[in-house]
Design a protein around this motif. Sequence first.
Motif, mmCIF file in Angstrom:
data_model
loop_
_atom_site.group_PDB
_atom_site.id
_atom_site.type_symbol
_atom_site.label_atom_id
_atom_site.label_comp_id
_atom_site.label_asym_id
_atom_site.label_seq_id
_atom_site.Cartn_x
_atom_site.Cartn_y
_atom_site.Cartn_z
ATOM 1 N N THR A 1 0.815 -1.221 0.000
ATOM 2 C CA THR A 1 0.000 0.000 0.000
ATOM 3 C C THR A 1 0.840 1.259 0.000
ATOM 4 O O THR A 1 0.311 2.360 -0.155
ATOM 5 C CB THR A 1 -0.920 0.014 1.233
ATOM 6 N N SER A 2 2.157 1.104 0.177
ATOM 7 C CA SER A 2 3.047 2.266 0.193
ATOM 8 C C SER A 2 4.396 1.873 -0.376
ATOM 9 O O SER A 2 4.900 0.763 -0.115
ATOM 10 C CB SER A 2 3.220 2.788 1.617
ATOM 11 N N ILE A 3 4.991 2.762 -1.156
ATOM 12 C CA ILE A 3 6.283 2.465 -1.757
ATOM 13 C C ILE A 3 7.372 2.306 -0.701
ATOM 14 O O ILE A 3 8.391 1.661 -0.924
ATOM 15 C CB ILE A 3 6.669 3.567 -2.771
ATOM 16 N N SER A 4 7.148 2.852 0.481
ATOM 17 C CA SER A 4 8.137 2.728 1.551
ATOM 18 C C SER A 4 8.287 1.307 2.039
ATOM 19 O O SER A 4 9.243 0.972 2.748
ATOM 20 C CB SER A 4 7.759 3.639 2.722
ATOM 21 N N GLN A 5 7.349 0.422 1.659
ATOM 22 C CA GLN A 5 7.439 -0.979 2.069
ATOM 23 C C GLN A 5 8.541 -1.721 1.312
ATOM 24 O O GLN A 5 8.941 -2.806 1.725
ATOM 25 C CB GLN A 5 6.099 -1.680 1.846
ATOM 26 N N PHE A 6 9.019 -1.164 0.206
ATOM 27 C CA PHE A 6 10.080 -1.801 -0.568
ATOM 28 C C PHE A 6 11.438 -1.327 -0.050
ATOM 29 O O PHE A 6 11.786 -0.159 -0.167
ATOM 30 C CB PHE A 6 9.955 -1.466 -2.058
ATOM 31 N N SER A 7 12.229 -2.245 0.474
ATOM 32 C CA SER A 7 13.530 -1.883 1.028
ATOM 33 C C SER A 7 14.566 -1.600 -0.057
ATOM 34 O O SER A 7 15.586 -0.951 0.209
ATOM 35 C CB SER A 7 14.038 -3.011 1.941
ATOM 36 N N ASP A 8 14.331 -2.090 -1.284
ATOM 37 C CA ASP A 8 15.328 -1.921 -2.342
ATOM 38 C C ASP A 8 14.929 -0.845 -3.362
ATOM 39 O O ASP A 8 15.523 -0.759 -4.439
ATOM 40 C CB ASP A 8 15.577 -3.254 -3.048
ATOM 41 N N VAL A 9 13.896 -0.027 -3.081
ATOM 42 C CA VAL A 9 13.498 1.073 -3.972
ATOM 43 C C VAL A 9 13.829 2.388 -3.275
ATOM 44 O O VAL A 9 13.336 2.658 -2.170
ATOM 45 C CB VAL A 9 12.001 1.008 -4.313
ATOM 46 N N LYS A 10 14.667 3.205 -3.940
ATOM 47 C CA LYS A 10 15.125 4.470 -3.350
ATOM 48 C C LYS A 10 14.577 5.656 -4.148
ATOM 49 O O LYS A 10 14.287 5.531 -5.348
ATOM 50 C CB LYS A 10 16.650 4.519 -3.329
ATOM 51 N N PRO A 11 14.434 6.817 -3.507
ATOM 52 C CA PRO A 11 13.918 8.010 -4.219
ATOM 53 C C PRO A 11 14.768 8.403 -5.409
ATOM 54 O O PRO A 11 14.279 9.081 -6.323
ATOM 55 C CB PRO A 11 13.949 9.096 -3.138
ATOM 56 N N THR A 12 16.033 7.995 -5.447
ATOM 57 C CA THR A 12 16.911 8.341 -6.564
ATOM 58 C C THR A 12 16.732 7.417 -7.759
ATOM 59 O O THR A 12 17.282 7.665 -8.829
ATOM 60 C CB THR A 12 18.370 8.305 -6.099
ATOM 61 N N ASP A 13 15.977 6.324 -7.604
ATOM 62 C CA ASP A 13 15.764 5.385 -8.716
ATOM 63 C C ASP A 13 14.927 6.044 -9.798
ATOM 64 O O ASP A 13 13.998 6.815 -9.507
ATOM 65 C CB ASP A 13 15.062 4.118 -8.227
ATOM 66 N N TRP A 14 15.223 5.735 -11.071
ATOM 67 C CA TRP A 14 14.557 6.388 -12.188
ATOM 68 C C TRP A 14 13.060 6.098 -12.232
ATOM 69 O O TRP A 14 12.277 6.899 -12.726
ATOM 70 C CB TRP A 14 15.222 5.984 -13.510
#
Length: 479
Positions: free
Chosen positions: A42-55
């Motif tokens: 339900t939230s992108i913060s749940q993904f530990s391997d996705v960072k705000p700098t990712d395209w």
Amino acid sequence: MKLFQQLLVAPAALGLLAPVAATAAELNLDGVNKYASEEQVTSISQFSDVKPTDWAYQALSNLIERYGCVAGYPNGTYKGGKAMTRFEAAALLNACLDRVTEVTDELKKLMTEFEKELAILKGRVDGLEAKVGELEANQFSTTTKLKGIATMVLGGGSNTGFGDDVTMNYDVRLNFDTSFTGKDLLRTTLRSGNFADSAFSNGNTALEVAFQEDAGVGGGVDVVGINRLFYQFPVGDGVTATFGAKVRQDDMLAMWPSVYPSDTILDLFTYAGARGTYSLNLGAGVGLWYQKEGFSVSANFVSNEASSEDSTIGVGEAYTFTTQVGYAGKNFGAALAYTYSDFAELGGVYANNMGLSGYWQPSDASWVPSISAGFGYGKSNLAVLDDSWSWMVGIQWADAFIKGNALGMAIGSAGQVGLGAGLGTGGIWFDGAESTIAYELFYKFQVTDNISVTPAFFYIENSGASDTVGGLLKTTFKF
């Protein structure tokens, strides 16, 4: 894939296909089912391997918030950098289409690009739905499962009391297991066989598989009868209750303190070494057990007006009361049990039996075998039964020589008493005898998942009588 790559730069298309990479390595043509089984987020913060700098960060975030069709992995990762096939891309595109309300130009181009793959997926889903509907319409029952086992035995032995002739017999069991809540069990077992006229029906050469519902030569041959009818259900945290018009002692125990195979050869080796304690009395009964973190306590009562499935003195127990305390771990287990047996046919005769049994087995199949051992001791107000004992040791190698096959052997003494005239003919085991020892050796060939063939050899040293030597070939079908 050129169009697909070009469309990834468009915000709408990027948002739609961002989840494609998440299961790229896992999905194939059956990817729809796999995708549906992944953990929804339900939230992108749940993904530990996705960072705000990712395209793809913003596109993925939009997809989660707008459509909610993004799936992750149980460990909290997204794995967005893996490669994928066209069918995998189409599977995930199809998974999100139902949630999209606005069809953009980019989306139309994607649907055109993957038109063929989407059509194949739709055909497969429609086909699966049709098969499911057919199964539901023709299923045996929504609550009941049928399991069966059919066994044929070809063999014979010397000094069995039935001559040295070779015989061939069968046993068939049909289990109807019904659950109304998913946690309870109503078991109805139909059983038939023709061992009663053979050397393998009773006494020292009785086989584990022999059908012995009715006593006496010829009794119950080729007759289908109810062998089990009981109901089992939870009554609290860790507590299970059982009652039935036809239930066996071991059906109401939280654990069985032996891993020596249930399809062993001689019936002697099915009692965990304590034949008087684990008498497998069969009749009307009721029981309770408590089990938590491997530890268990069991208590049950079985009333049996007919002959017991097994008897240490050749006549049936009118009733038995059994208690057991045990522990069953991942690789080992042990139990201490007590059984009070009443023999109404002998006029006030009773017996107190105690048994200590245990086992150990390796975590994986290897040259190290599993080991099961047990000892039983009993006292009675009948002199011939006083200070009776029994014991056994059994070992088995799983995956012996060939994966799926098994090699096993056992040695032990039944401690069974053969009474004189007027008191039954329980066999040839005598208390205090010097050499009432039995041996068996078998090798089970697992021909298929449902068919096994087991050649076996057995030898019994009889004190005061001729030794018994025999062999057999057992074929078992499970369905």
